[in-house]
Scaffold this motif. Structure first.
Motif, PDB file in Angstrom:
ATOM      1  N   SER A   8       1.089  -7.164   0.727  1.00 42.90           N
ATOM      2  CA  SER A   8      -0.251  -6.790   0.278  1.00 42.90           C
ATOM      3  C   SER A   8      -0.494  -7.039  -1.212  1.00 42.90           C
ATOM      4  N   HIS A   9       0.544  -7.237  -1.986  1.00 43.57           N
ATOM      5  CA  HIS A   9       0.364  -7.432  -3.420  1.00 43.57           C
ATOM      6  C   HIS A   9       0.391  -8.906  -3.830  1.00 43.57           C
ATOM      7  N   ILE A  10       0.245  -9.783  -2.832  1.00 45.40           N
ATOM      8  CA  ILE A  10       0.204 -11.226  -3.082  1.00 45.40           C
ATOM      9  C   ILE A  10      -1.105 -11.761  -2.495  1.00 45.40           C
ATOM     10  N   ASP A  11      -1.870 -12.500  -3.295  1.00 44.47           N
ATOM     11  CA  ASP A  11      -3.133 -13.049  -2.782  1.00 44.47           C
ATOM     12  C   ASP A  11      -2.881 -14.370  -2.047  1.00 44.47           C
ATOM     13  N   GLU A  12      -3.949 -15.010  -1.587  1.00 43.97           N
ATOM     14  CA  GLU A  12      -3.839 -16.244  -0.812  1.00 43.97           C
ATOM     15  C   GLU A  12      -3.160 -17.374  -1.576  1.00 43.97           C
ATOM     16  N   GLN A  13      -3.230 -17.341  -2.898  1.00 47.07           N
ATOM     17  CA  GLN A  13      -2.610 -18.380  -3.723  1.00 47.07           C
ATOM     18  C   GLN A  13      -1.176 -18.007  -4.142  1.00 47.07           C
ATOM     19  N   GLY A  14      -0.678 -16.879  -3.651  1.00 45.73           N
ATOM     20  CA  GLY A  14       0.676 -16.456  -3.990  1.00 45.73           C
ATOM     21  C   GLY A  14       0.783 -15.734  -5.322  1.00 45.73           C
ATOM     22  N   GLN A  15      -0.346 -15.327  -5.858  1.00 45.15           N
ATOM     23  CA  GLN A  15      -0.371 -14.652  -7.152  1.00 45.15           C
ATOM     24  C   GLN A  15      -0.298 -13.133  -6.966  1.00 45.15           C
ATOM     25  N   ALA A  16       0.303 -12.453  -7.939  1.00 47.36           N
ATOM     26  CA  ALA A  16       0.343 -10.988  -7.919  1.00 47.36           C
ATOM     27  C   ALA A  16      -1.080 -10.454  -7.928  1.00 47.36           C
ATOM     28  N   ASN A  17      -1.318  -9.401  -7.157  1.00 50.94           N
ATOM     29  CA  ASN A  17      -2.669  -8.906  -6.947  1.00 50.94           C
ATOM     30  C   ASN A  17      -2.616  -7.401  -6.706  1.00 50.94           C
ATOM     31  N   MET A  18      -3.435  -6.651  -7.418  1.00 48.75           N
ATOM     32  CA  MET A  18      -3.542  -5.222  -7.144  1.00 48.75           C
ATOM     33  C   MET A  18      -4.427  -5.055  -5.910  1.00 48.75           C
ATOM     34  N   VAL A  19      -3.934  -4.346  -4.910  1.00 49.35           N
ATOM     35  CA  VAL A  19      -4.650  -4.175  -3.648  1.00 49.35           C
ATOM     36  C   VAL A  19      -5.964  -3.437  -3.877  1.00 49.35           C
ATOM     37  N   ASP A  20      -7.032  -3.918  -3.253  1.00 51.31           N
ATOM     38  CA  ASP A  20      -8.340  -3.272  -3.341  1.00 51.31           C
ATOM     39  C   ASP A  20      -8.408  -2.171  -2.288  1.00 51.31           C
ATOM     40  N   VAL A  21      -8.474  -0.917  -2.717  1.00 52.57           N
ATOM     41  CA  VAL A  21      -8.540   0.214  -1.786  1.00 52.57           C
ATOM     42  C   VAL A  21      -9.932   0.836  -1.745  1.00 52.57           C
ATOM     43  N   THR A  22     -10.911   0.146  -2.327  1.00 51.19           N
ATOM     44  CA  THR A  22     -12.275   0.673  -2.428  1.00 51.19           C
ATOM     45  C   THR A  22     -12.822   1.143  -1.091  1.00 51.19           C
ATOM     46  N   GLU A  23     -12.619   0.372  -0.041  1.00 43.57           N
ATOM     47  CA  GLU A  23     -13.207   0.677   1.267  1.00 43.57           C
ATOM     48  C   GLU A  23     -12.348   1.616   2.120  1.00 43.57           C
ATOM     49  N   LYS A  24     -11.158   1.946   1.649  1.00 45.25           N
ATOM     50  CA  LYS A  24     -10.293   2.830   2.433  1.00 45.25           C
ATOM     51  C   LYS A  24     -10.831   4.253   2.412  1.00 45.25           C
ATOM     52  N   VAL A  25     -10.639   4.950   3.506  1.00 47.11           N
ATOM     53  CA  VAL A  25     -11.093   6.329   3.649  1.00 47.11           C
ATOM     54  C   VAL A  25     -10.169   7.259   2.869  1.00 47.11           C
ATOM     55  N   VAL A  26     -10.756   8.219   2.181  1.00 48.70           N
ATOM     56  CA  VAL A  26      -9.967   9.239   1.485  1.00 48.70           C
ATOM     57  C   VAL A  26      -9.346  10.143   2.543  1.00 48.70           C
ATOM     58  N   SER A  27      -8.043  10.359   2.450  1.00 56.06           N
ATOM     59  CA  SER A  27      -7.364  11.261   3.379  1.00 56.06           C
ATOM     60  C   SER A  27      -6.262  12.012   2.634  1.00 56.06           C
ATOM     61  N   GLN A  28      -5.822  13.097   3.242  1.00 52.62           N
ATOM     62  CA  GLN A  28      -4.699  13.852   2.697  1.00 52.62           C
ATOM     63  C   GLN A  28      -3.445  13.008   2.897  1.00 52.62           C
ATOM     64  N   ARG A  29      -2.685  12.814   1.833  1.00 51.27           N
ATOM     65  CA  ARG A  29      -1.487  11.990   1.904  1.00 51.27           C
ATOM     66  C   ARG A  29      -0.341  12.703   1.205  1.00 51.27           C
ATOM     67  N   GLN A  30       0.851  12.511   1.740  1.00 53.02           N
ATOM     68  CA  GLN A  30       2.029  13.030   1.064  1.00 53.02           C
ATOM     69  C   GLN A  30       3.227  12.161   1.397  1.00 53.02           C
ATOM     70  N   ALA A  31       4.196  12.183   0.516  1.00 50.76           N
ATOM     71  CA  ALA A  31       5.432  11.432   0.728  1.00 50.76           C
ATOM     72  C   ALA A  31       6.591  12.267   0.211  1.00 50.76           C
ATOM     73  N   VAL A  32       7.712  12.127   0.905  1.00 51.02           N
ATOM     74  CA  VAL A  32       8.957  12.777   0.505  1.00 51.02           C
ATOM     75  C   VAL A  32       9.966  11.671   0.253  1.00 51.02           C
ATOM     76  N   ALA A  33      10.663  11.762  -0.861  1.00 58.13           N
ATOM     77  CA  ALA A  33      11.734  10.822  -1.173  1.00 58.13           C
ATOM     78  C   ALA A  33      12.996  11.621  -1.464  1.00 58.13           C
ATOM     79  N   VAL A  34      14.134  10.986  -1.238  1.00 57.70           N
ATOM     80  CA  VAL A  34      15.425  11.633  -1.471  1.00 57.70           C
ATOM     81  C   VAL A  34      16.360  10.676  -2.197  1.00 57.70           C
ATOM     82  N   GLY A  35      17.414  11.231  -2.748  1.00 56.96           N
ATOM     83  CA  GLY A  35      18.467  10.472  -3.397  1.00 56.96           C
ATOM     84  C   GLY A  35      19.578  11.422  -3.796  1.00 56.96           C
ATOM     85  N   PHE A  36      20.590  10.904  -4.461  1.00 56.78           N
ATOM     86  CA  PHE A  36      21.676  11.780  -4.912  1.00 56.78           C
ATOM     87  C   PHE A  36      22.342  11.223  -6.159  1.00 56.78           C
TER      88      PHE A  36
END
Length: 168
Positions: A8-36
């Motif tokens: 998702s971070h590569i455009d049609e020309q293979g260039q780095a691209n910030m994903v456009d989230v303008t049209e995405k629906v706002v929702s409750q989101r959470q993530a859990v990460a672990v390590g040691f």
């Protein structure tokens, strides 16, 4: 297994691209990460008994992890700046394996996930533990950093299938 998904971070020309989230629906989101952080037994004992010369190692690493999550978009070039509503960083000493397990939880109501913020929180907390203890134990190892769970968005609820945390 073939996967049709595009990066998702590569455009049609293979260039780095910030994903456009303008049209995405706002929702409750959470993530859990672990390590040691794996260390010598005496280092873990110093931390857990409060005998470390630099003070409360867990308190400093917790604050560093929270700050890391809040600054994720400054560190990872194509991450969106997010309005986090919750960041939690927990430490679980594991004397049997000479490890400190680290777990972070990041939450928000938004248009994109918070996996990178959770991973950054764990990473910065682990680096801070290492930094504070390296004088007494330069052989420490950081490992097992991964997303273990996420909620929200079109994926819904996702749990990591394999637990590779115990591998060194």
């Amino acid at each position: 297994m073939a996967d049709d998904k595009k990066l998702s971070h590569i455009d049609e020309q293979g260039q780095a691209n910030m994903v456009d989230v303008t049209e995405k629906v706002v929702s409750q989101r959470q993530a859990v990460a672990v390590g040691f952080v794996k260390m010598q037994a005496h280092t873990l004992d110093m931390i857990t008994t409060g005998r470390h010369a630099k003070g409360d190692v867990f308190a400093v690493a917790r604050i560093a992890g929270i700050q890391g999550a809040k600054r994720c978009s400054e560190l990872i070039p194509l991450c969106h700046p997010l309005m986090l509503t919750k960041v939690n960083v927990e430490f679980s000493p594991d004397p049997e394996h000479n490890k400190v397990h680290i777990k972070s939880l990041c939450k928000l109501a938004g248009q994109t996930g918070v996996e990178m913020e959770a991973l950054t929180a764990v990473s910065v907390a682990a680096l801070t533990l290492f930094d504070m203890c390296k004088a007494v134990d330069p052989s420490m190892q950081i490992g097992g950093i991964k997303v273990s769970e996420k909620l929200g968005g079109k994926t819904g609820h996702w749990l990591a299938e394999h637990d590779m945390e115990g591998t060194d």
